[in-house]
Write a protein that holds these residues in place. Structure first.
Motif, PDB file in Angstrom:
ATOM      1  N   GLY A   1       7.918  28.202   4.736  1.00 35.00           N
ATOM      2  CA  GLY A   1       8.727  28.663   3.618  1.00 35.00           C
ATOM      3  C   GLY A   1       9.847  29.624   3.972  1.00 35.00           C
TER       4      GLY A   1
ATOM      5  N   PHE B   1      12.865  30.639  -6.892  1.00 39.14           N
ATOM      6  CA  PHE B   1      12.749  29.194  -6.687  1.00 39.14           C
ATOM      7  C   PHE B   1      12.294  28.898  -5.247  1.00 39.14           C
ATOM      8  CE2 PHE B   1      13.896  24.782  -6.576  1.00 39.14           C
ATOM      9  CZ  PHE B   1      13.924  24.354  -7.895  1.00 39.14           C
ATOM     10  N   ALA B   2      12.891  29.623  -4.315  1.00 38.85           N
ATOM     11  CA  ALA B   2      12.555  29.404  -2.895  1.00 38.85           C
ATOM     12  C   ALA B   2      11.075  29.705  -2.647  1.00 38.85           C
ATOM     13  CB  ALA B   2      13.427  30.287  -2.013  1.00 38.85           C
TER      14      ALA B   2
ATOM     15  N   PHE C   1       8.857  26.921  -4.466  1.00 43.70           N
ATOM     16  CA  PHE C   1       8.920  25.598  -3.837  1.00 43.70           C
ATOM     17  C   PHE C   1       8.868  25.669  -2.306  1.00 43.70           C
ATOM     18  CE2 PHE C   1      10.455  24.957  -8.089  1.00 43.70           C
ATOM     19  CZ  PHE C   1       9.798  23.800  -8.474  1.00 43.70           C
ATOM     20  N   GLN C   2       8.657  26.885  -1.799  1.00 45.75           N
ATOM     21  CA  GLN C   2       8.524  27.055  -0.339  1.00 45.75           C
ATOM     22  C   GLN C   2       9.633  26.322   0.413  1.00 45.75           C
ATOM     23  OE1 GLN C   2       5.657  28.800   1.634  1.00 45.75           O
ATOM     24  NE2 GLN C   2       6.383  29.874  -0.169  1.00 45.75           N
ATOM     25  N   THR C   3      10.855  26.613   0.044  1.00 49.93           N
ATOM     26  CA  THR C   3      11.971  25.910   0.692  1.00 49.93           C
ATOM     27  C   THR C   3      12.264  26.527   2.075  1.00 49.93           C
ATOM     28  OG1 THR C   3      13.709  27.327  -0.270  1.00 49.93           O
ATOM     29  CG2 THR C   3      13.005  25.416  -1.580  1.00 49.93           C
TER      30      THR C   3
ATOM     31  N   VAL D   1      19.174  27.208  -1.482  1.00 49.80           N
ATOM     32  CA  VAL D   1      17.790  26.857  -1.833  1.00 49.80           C
ATOM     33  C   VAL D   1      17.712  25.384  -2.247  1.00 49.80           C
ATOM     34  CG1 VAL D   1      15.911  27.325  -3.464  1.00 49.80           C
ATOM     35  CG2 VAL D   1      17.178  29.222  -2.461  1.00 49.80           C
ATOM     36  N   GLY D   2      18.676  24.939  -3.046  1.00 50.50           N
ATOM     37  CA  GLY D   2      18.703  23.532  -3.470  1.00 50.50           C
ATOM     38  C   GLY D   2      18.794  22.606  -2.265  1.00 50.50           C
TER      39      GLY D   2
ATOM     40  N   TRP E   1      15.558  22.614  -0.395  1.00 51.77           N
ATOM     41  CA  TRP E   1      14.530  21.827  -1.093  1.00 51.77           C
ATOM     42  C   TRP E   1      14.754  20.328  -0.810  1.00 51.77           C
ATOM     43  CZ3 TRP E   1      13.887  20.874  -7.023  1.00 51.77           C
ATOM     44  CH2 TRP E   1      12.568  20.505  -7.296  1.00 51.77           C
TER      45      TRP E   1
ATOM     46  N   LYS F   1      13.618  19.462   2.561  1.00 50.12           N
ATOM     47  CA  LYS F   1      12.151  19.429   2.618  1.00 50.12           C
ATOM     48  C   LYS F   1      11.633  18.101   2.058  1.00 50.12           C
ATOM     49  CE  LYS F   1       8.080  21.893   1.053  1.00 50.12           C
ATOM     50  NZ  LYS F   1       7.510  23.061   0.421  1.00 50.12           N
ATOM     51  N   LEU F   2      12.186  17.688   0.918  1.00 54.39           N
ATOM     52  CA  LEU F   2      11.749  16.430   0.296  1.00 54.39           C
ATOM     53  C   LEU F   2      12.039  15.240   1.206  1.00 54.39           C
ATOM     54  CD1 LEU F   2      12.877  17.013  -3.419  1.00 54.39           C
ATOM     55  CD2 LEU F   2      10.553  17.124  -2.492  1.00 54.39           C
TER      56      LEU F   2
ATOM     57  N   THR G   1      14.394  28.128   3.663  1.00 56.55           N
ATOM     58  CA  THR G   1      15.644  28.876   3.461  1.00 56.55           C
ATOM     59  C   THR G   1      15.565  30.277   4.054  1.00 56.55           C
ATOM     60  OG1 THR G   1      15.852  27.696   1.362  1.00 56.55           O
ATOM     61  CG2 THR G   1      17.313  29.592   1.685  1.00 56.55           C
TER      62      THR G   1
END
Ligand SMILES: Cc1ncc(C[n+]2csc(CCOP(=O)(O)OP(=O)(O)O)c2C)c(N)n1
Length: 359
Positions: free
Chosen positions: A246, A176-177, A180-182, A141-142, A145, A148-149, A184
């Motif tokens: 997401g 978290f996913a 933050f709509q990661t 997930v990290g 993210w 995505k950024l 993943t």
């Protein structure tokens, strides 16, 4: 299709049924040539897996977590990924490592106890094996993210088992996913057991896929022994991820034919009849049946594929076994780029012990 199958109702996506029949109105999104290539890889993975078990029994390899029975789940999902995507595996993903392009020699080397086997080539986007159950979905997930950024059009995928869904880290990662709509994919191989704990005792939820709904994103249950359904679901989850829709959770319903690891005896907690019932849904035989039905399989071809796989696997084992064993000092140096104070002290103690032994 992902929204079409309701995990709350236990609806499961299947394209290729155990009897070799295609679900009405559905067909694989893969060319005949691709299916043949994939089948060839599955044959190699099953053989490499069996050899790892044999090597362990001969004392030539440490503990090993077999893949057998889960080839379609691993190969179908990995096939749906692109080169730039990042994979976060657990400890049972030999098939995924191979599909991503990790050298077979290095896969064996790791299980022979040499951490150097986890140093994959630079362009192979797969993280090291995670033995702690369920911790690595957070890493996926990290990384998702971050991608995505940075505006990267890639997805991250975490592989884990049914048991991992009971871990706190898994739920933190899912939450978290969702928030933050990661981009993943949570890829759960529900192989029915977490060592000796059956799926029924793992959770009161009807399906594992439905857990995604609590976190505000899509979850889908697929027949994990159906290569085509796994491929289609992962491909779609990837499309969703890179187009900003997401995360997705995929529950691939499968079965672990063998022991949890080479240190386990499954006859202590499950009946043979259950194993044979699942054996009838063998993902490899199912794909073989499909190829045969299309005139793309013969005994001769099978023998040729197996002979080729045998040569490749034997060569990889030979190469892994010819690597000199690591120096014990390396275990202190491996984990961090810079050793921590405590590790340095432990290394000093060890070196002092060696000096003492020499005098
Ligand atoms: C945090 C943590 N707790 C316990 C263990 C011991 N352990 C190793 S594998 C396993 C079961 C995992 O089951 P599952 O997630 O279903 O994956 P599978 O082994 O079936 O692929 C357990 C409890 C561990 N490695 N890490």
């Amino acid at each position: 299709m992902i929204g079409k199958y309701d995990p709350l109702k236990g609806e499961m996506r299947c394209i290729l049924h155990p009897d070799g029949r295609l679900e009405e109105g559905l067909k694989p999104d893969l060319s005949d040539q691709s299916v043949r290539n994939i089948y060839r890889k599955m044959v190699l993975i099953r053989l490499a897996d069996q050899k790892a078990l044999n090597l362990q029994r001969q004392g030539r390899l440490g503990t090993y977590a077999p893949v057998i029975g889960q080839e379609a789940a691993q190969v179908g999902s990995a096939q749906a990924l692109e080169k730039g995507d990042w994979v976060f595996p657990s400890f049972r993903e030999m098939g995924v490592f191979y599909m991503r392009g990790a050298p077979l020699k290095d896969i064996y080397l790791y299980w022979m106890g040499n951490e150097a086997g986890q140093k994959v080539p630079e362009d192979v986007n797969i993280f090291p094996i995670s033995v702690p159950v369920g911790t690595h979905p957070l890493h996926a997930v990290g990384a998702g993210w971050a991608a995505k950024l940075k505006g990267e059009k890639i997805c991250t995928i975490a592989y884990f088992g049914d048991g991992a869904t009971s871990e706190g880290d898994f739920h933190e990662a899912m939450n978290f996913a969702g928030v933050f709509q990661t981009p993943t994919i949570f890829f759960c191989q529900n192989n029915q057991y977490a060592i000796s704990v059956p799926r029924k005792k793992q959770t009161a939820a009807k399906t594992l896929a439905q857990k995604a709904m609590a976190y505000g994103f899509a979850g889908v249950q697929v027949d994990g022994n159906d290569l085509f359904a796994v491929y289609a679901a992962t491909r779609e989850a990837r499309e969703r991820a890179i187009s900003g829709l997401g995360p997705t959770m995929i529950e691939a319903v499968t079965y672990r034919f063998g022991p949890h690891t080479t240190a386990d005896d499954p006859s202590k907690y499950r009946e043979d009849a259950e194993v044979w019932e699942w054996r009838a849904r063998d993902p490899m035989l199912r794909l073989q049946g499909y190829l045969r039905g299309r005139g793309l399989w013969s005994e001769d071809q099978e023998a040729k594929i197996k002979a080729e796989a045998e040569a490749i696997v034997n060569q990889a084992i030979q190469e892994a076994e010819s690597v000199p064993p690591p120096e014990p000092e390396e275990m202190f140096k491996y984990t961090f780029a810079e050793m921590t104070r405590i590790l340095k002290e432990q290394l000093d103690d060890y070196l002092a012990f060696l000096r003492e032994k020499e005098t």
